[in-house]
Design a protein around this motif. Sequence first.
Motif, short mmCIF file in Angstrom:
data_model
loop_
_atom_site.label_atom_id
_atom_site.label_comp_id
_atom_site.label_asym_id
_atom_site.label_seq_id
_atom_site.Cartn_x
_atom_site.Cartn_y
_atom_site.Cartn_z
N UNK A 1 0.83 -1.21 0.00
CA UNK A 1 0.00 0.00 0.00
C UNK A 1 0.87 1.25 0.00
N UNK A 2 1.89 1.29 0.86
CA UNK A 2 2.72 2.48 0.97
C UNK A 2 3.56 2.70 -0.29
N UNK A 3 4.06 1.63 -0.89
CA UNK A 3 4.82 1.77 -2.14
C UNK A 3 3.94 2.35 -3.24
N UNK A 4 2.72 1.84 -3.36
CA UNK A 4 1.79 2.34 -4.38
C UNK A 4 1.39 3.79 -4.09
N UNK A 5 1.10 4.08 -2.83
CA UNK A 5 0.70 5.44 -2.46
C UNK A 5 1.84 6.43 -2.69
N UNK A 6 3.07 6.00 -2.43
CA UNK A 6 4.22 6.87 -2.67
C UNK A 6 4.35 7.19 -4.17
N UNK A 7 4.11 6.19 -5.01
CA UNK A 7 4.13 6.45 -6.45
C UNK A 7 3.08 7.45 -6.86
N UNK A 8 1.91 7.35 -6.25
CA UNK A 8 0.84 8.31 -6.55
C UNK A 8 1.24 9.72 -6.11
N UNK A 9 1.84 9.83 -4.93
CA UNK A 9 2.27 11.14 -4.44
C UNK A 9 3.30 11.76 -5.38
N UNK A 10 4.27 10.95 -5.80
CA UNK A 10 5.31 11.45 -6.70
C UNK A 10 4.70 11.90 -8.03
#
Length: 455
Positions: free
Chosen positions: A402-411
Amino acid sequence: MAENHTAEQFRDLKPSLDLNNFRPDEPVEELENQNIWPRSLARKWMAMLFLGTCLLYCARMTAPVCAVSMAATFHWSKIDSGLVLGGFFWGYCFTQILGGHVSDKVGGERVLITSAASWALITAGTPLLAHLGSHTLALMTLARILMGLLQGVFFPSLASLCSQRVVEAERGFLMSTMHSGTHLGTLLAGGMGSMMLDRYGWESMFYCTGFLAGLWAVTVWYYLSRGDVIMQQTGMKSHLQASLSLKRWLYLFKKPPVWAMVLTHMCACSTSYTLLSWLPTYFKESFPHATPWVYNVVPWLTAIPSALGGGFVSDFLITKGYGVASVRKIMQVGAMGLSSMFILPLSGAVHFTSAVVFLSAAVGLTTFTGGGVSVNVQDLTPSCAGALYGFMNMMGALMGLVLVSFSGYIIEVTLSWATVFSLITLINITGLGIFLIFGDAQRVDLQENCTIIVV
């Protein structure tokens, strides 16, 4: 006579009271000591488990290393490659609890060897599977899911094995040594890939890794796990290993140290997964002219001596008389607190050299969790350490995805790395705070079984 009669009545009542066949006349400590490895045997197992962890990550990283070459061969898109690579993590999440539970019941040695032989066979057979027919994408995705299913039992089995066979004052160094093997395996996979892909093709990577892993499994079975080398576990299992019923799970999770340990492990895993996944992209975008091997190798190379040093320090402090709970918290402060101090400056403008130094320090410090929350499960619940560690690892992997995917969205949305590094710091501090307040190292899995009834 009255005392003997009372003892006989108590033993007769045990099945109906569901006390898991615990007998007051056989102390828990005595049963545990019967299963502890002698020092010479423990050193042999430590060396072999280090190699096994290294090969585990070599096999795990083989597909990512070969992904570009395989995509060119089979004409995969980025979505296709992501489907194949992501299959591993879906399989990895679903055998954590099962692997730990089985290890608690039959012994971690058997589960480790059986699973290693299985994923070694799948690794070596992957090239054959890829060329088997026209459905290459489906077959490769299935192979990665199976790889995840089989490798998912490794660390829960290791936790179970450590809780049964290793004295408390040496568990931190053992787990830290295993964690250092993961970093070495990642580096070896990258180094082997660089040499073998161009010369022998991507298939050679799978053949070599699979062969070495299979050789490891055979060696451990032949030299360490046959005959009288495996000690008797019947007493330990019959008295200490309780069935993991829903009632028992609820009992354990009513204990604040247990859920604090799980939450802290989830936070630590998710931030580590995020750093592992996004650091190459961060350096490539922020420093496009930098030499790639520097930021791909140096941080993970630093992690190896750091993990070994952290494990040594944790065990040294325990042998010097420091409380186990205090040592676990000290190590977690380094793993999540001090590491965050080096991550946070990356939210601003830094030079390439400073970025490499900060991230190398942060990655190195995160390995201290091997002497902290990662080994805390063996302090709290040694009778079911494998199953509970499997649950922790499963939740950590899911939160990591979840955090890896969310970090990609933030970037993608903000076009900035500052928010990602700030989020990692926030999660680290939150998990650390929970562990410092509620964490403990007092055993909680036998409290309900140790009630003394006086008639």
